[in-house]
Design a protein around this motif. Structure first.
Motif, PDB file in Angstrom:
ATOM      1  N   GLY A  13       5.606  28.442  32.729  1.00  0.00           N
ATOM      2  CA  GLY A  13       4.479  27.739  32.134  1.00  0.00           C
ATOM      3  C   GLY A  13       4.300  27.984  30.648  1.00  0.00           C
ATOM      4  O   GLY A  13       3.405  27.424  30.018  1.00  0.00           O
ATOM      5  N   TRP A  14       5.150  28.810  30.064  1.00  0.00           N
ATOM      6  CA  TRP A  14       4.978  29.187  28.664  1.00  0.00           C
ATOM      7  C   TRP A  14       5.113  28.008  27.703  1.00  0.00           C
ATOM      8  O   TRP A  14       5.971  27.138  27.869  1.00  0.00           O
ATOM      9  CB  TRP A  14       6.010  30.226  28.260  1.00  0.00           C
ATOM     10  N   ASN A  15       4.299  28.056  26.655  1.00  0.00           N
ATOM     11  CA  ASN A  15       4.400  27.200  25.487  1.00  0.00           C
ATOM     12  C   ASN A  15       5.002  28.086  24.399  1.00  0.00           C
ATOM     13  O   ASN A  15       4.381  29.059  23.987  1.00  0.00           O
ATOM     14  CB  ASN A  15       3.005  26.696  25.096  1.00  0.00           C
ATOM     15  N   VAL A  16       6.225  27.781  23.965  1.00  0.00           N
ATOM     16  CA  VAL A  16       7.002  28.654  23.071  1.00  0.00           C
ATOM     17  C   VAL A  16       7.201  27.997  21.710  1.00  0.00           C
ATOM     18  O   VAL A  16       7.415  26.790  21.616  1.00  0.00           O
ATOM     19  CB  VAL A  16       8.386  28.965  23.701  1.00  0.00           C
ATOM     20  N   LEU A  17       7.157  28.809  20.667  1.00  0.00           N
ATOM     21  CA  LEU A  17       7.559  28.388  19.332  1.00  0.00           C
ATOM     22  C   LEU A  17       8.854  29.110  19.013  1.00  0.00           C
ATOM     23  O   LEU A  17       8.918  30.341  19.130  1.00  0.00           O
ATOM     24  CB  LEU A  17       6.503  28.750  18.282  1.00  0.00           C
ATOM     25  N   GLU A  18       9.871  28.361  18.623  1.00  0.00           N
ATOM     26  CA  GLU A  18      11.094  29.005  18.138  1.00  0.00           C
ATOM     27  C   GLU A  18      11.198  28.763  16.649  1.00  0.00           C
ATOM     28  O   GLU A  18      11.278  27.629  16.188  1.00  0.00           O
ATOM     29  CB  GLU A  18      12.351  28.490  18.826  1.00  0.00           C
ATOM     30  N   LEU A  25      20.969  26.805  19.756  1.00  0.00           N
ATOM     31  CA  LEU A  25      21.735  27.808  20.498  1.00  0.00           C
ATOM     32  C   LEU A  25      20.862  28.581  21.485  1.00  0.00           C
ATOM     33  O   LEU A  25      21.262  28.829  22.620  1.00  0.00           O
ATOM     34  CB  LEU A  25      22.426  28.773  19.528  1.00  0.00           C
ATOM     35  N   VAL A  26      19.659  28.929  21.075  1.00  0.00           N
ATOM     36  CA  VAL A  26      18.707  29.608  21.954  1.00  0.00           C
ATOM     37  C   VAL A  26      17.767  28.588  22.601  1.00  0.00           C
ATOM     38  O   VAL A  26      17.419  28.704  23.770  1.00  0.00           O
ATOM     39  CB  VAL A  26      17.903  30.672  21.169  1.00  0.00           C
ATOM     40  N   THR A  27      17.376  27.593  21.838  1.00  0.00           N
ATOM     41  CA  THR A  27      16.377  26.618  22.277  1.00  0.00           C
ATOM     42  C   THR A  27      16.739  25.950  23.591  1.00  0.00           C
ATOM     43  O   THR A  27      15.906  25.876  24.506  1.00  0.00           O
ATOM     44  CB  THR A  27      16.213  25.508  21.207  1.00  0.00           C
ATOM     45  N   ILE A  28      17.938  25.440  23.687  1.00  0.00           N
ATOM     46  CA  ILE A  28      18.318  24.660  24.871  1.00  0.00           C
ATOM     47  C   ILE A  28      18.340  25.513  26.133  1.00  0.00           C
ATOM     48  O   ILE A  28      17.715  25.135  27.131  1.00  0.00           O
ATOM     49  CB  ILE A  28      19.627  23.891  24.615  1.00  0.00           C
ATOM     50  N   PRO A  29      18.995  26.671  26.154  1.00  0.00           N
ATOM     51  CA  PRO A  29      18.923  27.476  27.381  1.00  0.00           C
ATOM     52  C   PRO A  29      17.498  27.931  27.707  1.00  0.00           C
ATOM     53  O   PRO A  29      17.106  27.962  28.875  1.00  0.00           O
ATOM     54  CB  PRO A  29      19.825  28.679  27.100  1.00  0.00           C
ATOM     55  N   LEU A  30      16.714  28.254  26.678  1.00  0.00           N
ATOM     56  CA  LEU A  30      15.344  28.687  26.909  1.00  0.00           C
ATOM     57  C   LEU A  30      14.492  27.558  27.473  1.00  0.00           C
ATOM     58  O   LEU A  30      13.601  27.793  28.288  1.00  0.00           O
ATOM     59  CB  LEU A  30      14.738  29.229  25.610  1.00  0.00           C
ATOM     60  N   SER A  31      14.792  26.322  27.093  1.00  0.00           N
ATOM     61  CA  SER A  31      14.007  25.173  27.564  1.00  0.00           C
ATOM     62  C   SER A  31      14.070  25.022  29.083  1.00  0.00           C
ATOM     63  O   SER A  31      13.179  24.429  29.680  1.00  0.00           O
ATOM     64  CB  SER A  31      14.473  23.882  26.886  1.00  0.00           C
ATOM     65  N   ARG A  32      15.098  25.563  29.699  1.00  0.00           N
ATOM     66  CA  ARG A  32      15.239  25.490  31.160  1.00  0.00           C
ATOM     67  C   ARG A  32      14.367  26.525  31.869  1.00  0.00           C
ATOM     68  O   ARG A  32      14.233  26.483  33.091  1.00  0.00           O
ATOM     69  CB  ARG A  32      16.703  25.684  31.543  1.00  0.00           C
ATOM     70  N   LYS A  33      13.801  27.459  31.116  1.00  0.00           N
ATOM     71  CA  LYS A  33      13.045  28.571  31.699  1.00  0.00           C
ATOM     72  C   LYS A  33      11.549  28.520  31.402  1.00  0.00           C
ATOM     73  O   LYS A  33      10.786  29.279  31.985  1.00  0.00           O
ATOM     74  CB  LYS A  33      13.585  29.910  31.158  1.00  0.00           C
ATOM     75  N   VAL A  34      11.129  27.656  30.444  1.00  0.00           N
ATOM     76  CA  VAL A  34       9.732  27.623  30.019  1.00  0.00           C
ATOM     77  C   VAL A  34       9.179  26.201  30.111  1.00  0.00           C
ATOM     78  O   VAL A  34       9.921  25.247  30.324  1.00  0.00           O
ATOM     79  CB  VAL A  34       9.571  28.172  28.581  1.00  0.00           C
ATOM     80  N   ALA A  39      10.375  23.626  18.298  1.00  0.00           N
ATOM     81  CA  ALA A  39      11.506  24.206  17.566  1.00  0.00           C
ATOM     82  C   ALA A  39      11.352  23.866  16.091  1.00  0.00           C
ATOM     83  O   ALA A  39      11.372  22.690  15.719  1.00  0.00           O
ATOM     84  CB  ALA A  39      12.813  23.651  18.111  1.00  0.00           C
ATOM     85  N   ILE A  40      11.175  24.899  15.256  1.00  0.00           N
ATOM     86  CA  ILE A  40      11.031  24.657  13.825  1.00  0.00           C
ATOM     87  C   ILE A  40      12.232  25.201  13.066  1.00  0.00           C
ATOM     88  O   ILE A  40      12.871  26.160  13.484  1.00  0.00           O
ATOM     89  CB  ILE A  40       9.720  25.243  13.254  1.00  0.00           C
TER      90      ILE A  40
END
Length: 187
Positions: A13-18, A25-34, A39-40
Motif C-alpha cells: 500500500g505504500w506511496n513511494v518517492l524515488e 533500475l530500481v523504480t520498475i522492480p519496486l513498482s511491483r511491490k508497492v 519517480a523524480i
C-alpha cells in the motif's frame, strides 16, 4: 530489491518517492511491490526512457516528475506525504548531501522510511570522467550521522551490491554500494 526488502517492511500500500530515478533500475522492480511511485530526476531524457519502459511493460503505478530532491516541495507534480523515499546512486552527485536528506525527511509522513543506496568510500576512480564533481562515496558512519541529524532512527546499513569494473586508472576493481535505511521519528 532484495536488500531493500531485508532492511524495510516494504508494503503493497505504500506511496513511494524515488529521488534520482534515472531510467528505472530500481523504480520498475519496486513498482511491483508497492502501491504507487513518484519517480523524480533532474534529467528529462532519463525520465523519457523510464516512461517508455512503463508503456512497453504496461506499468501504471509510476508517475514521473522532472525535479531535483531539494526542489521537490515546490514541485506541482509531487504530492507528499510519502511512506518511503528511496534513492539509488544519487547522493554522491549532490554538493549538499545534508540538504538532500532533510528534503527527503520533509516529504515523509510521520514514521515514514528512507532508503539510500550509494557508493561506499572509494579511491576516486569509480567515475570514468575524472573531472566529474562528485563525492568519492561515503563512510557508513557518516551516512548514519547524516540520517540521525535529519530525524531518523533505527538506522541500518548493509551492502546492497558490488560493482566490478575496470576503472579509469585501468585497474579491475570491485566497488561496493551500501544501503542505509531509517525510520523517521514520529513527532
Amino acid at each position: 530489491m532484495n536488500a531493500l526488502e531485508r532492511q524495510l517492511p516494504v508494503n503493497a500500500g505504500w506511496n513511494v518517492l524515488e529521488a534520482g530515478a534515472g531510467t528505472g533500475l530500481v523504480t520498475i522492480p519496486l513498482s511491483r511491490k508497492v502501491g504507487k511511485i513518484t519517480a523524480i530526476d533532474t534529467s528529462r531524457e532519463m525520465l523519457k526512457e523510464l516512461e517508455k519502459k512503463c508503456l512497453e511493460s504496461a506499468i501504471t503505478n509510476i508517475t514521473t516528475c522532472h525535479s531535483g530532491i531539494t526542489e521537490a516541495l515546490d514541485s506541482a507534480c509531487i504530492h507528499p506525504p510519502f511512506d518511503c523515499v528511496v534513492s539509488s546512486m544519487m547522493l554522491h552527485h549532490l554538493p549538499d548531501t545534508s540538504a538532500a536528506v532533510r528534503a527527503m525527511a520533509s516529504l515523509l509522513s510521520p514514521g515514514g522510511y528512507i532508503a539510500i543506496a550509494d557508493l561506499n568510500s572509494e579511491d576516486g576512480f569509480f567515475h570514468d570522467d575524472g573531472n566529474t564533481d562528485v563525492h568519492h562515496g561515503f563512510r557508513r558512519s557518516s551516512i548514519t550521522a547524516l540520517l540521525e541529524n535529519s530525524g531518523f532512527s533505527d538506522i541500518t546499513t548493509g551492502t546492497a551490491a558490488r560493482i566490478g569494473k575496470t576503472n579509469r586508472a585501468g585497474i579491475d576493481k570491485t566497488y561496493t554500494v551500501f544501503l542505509a535505511t531509517g525510520h523517521l521519528c514520529k513527532p
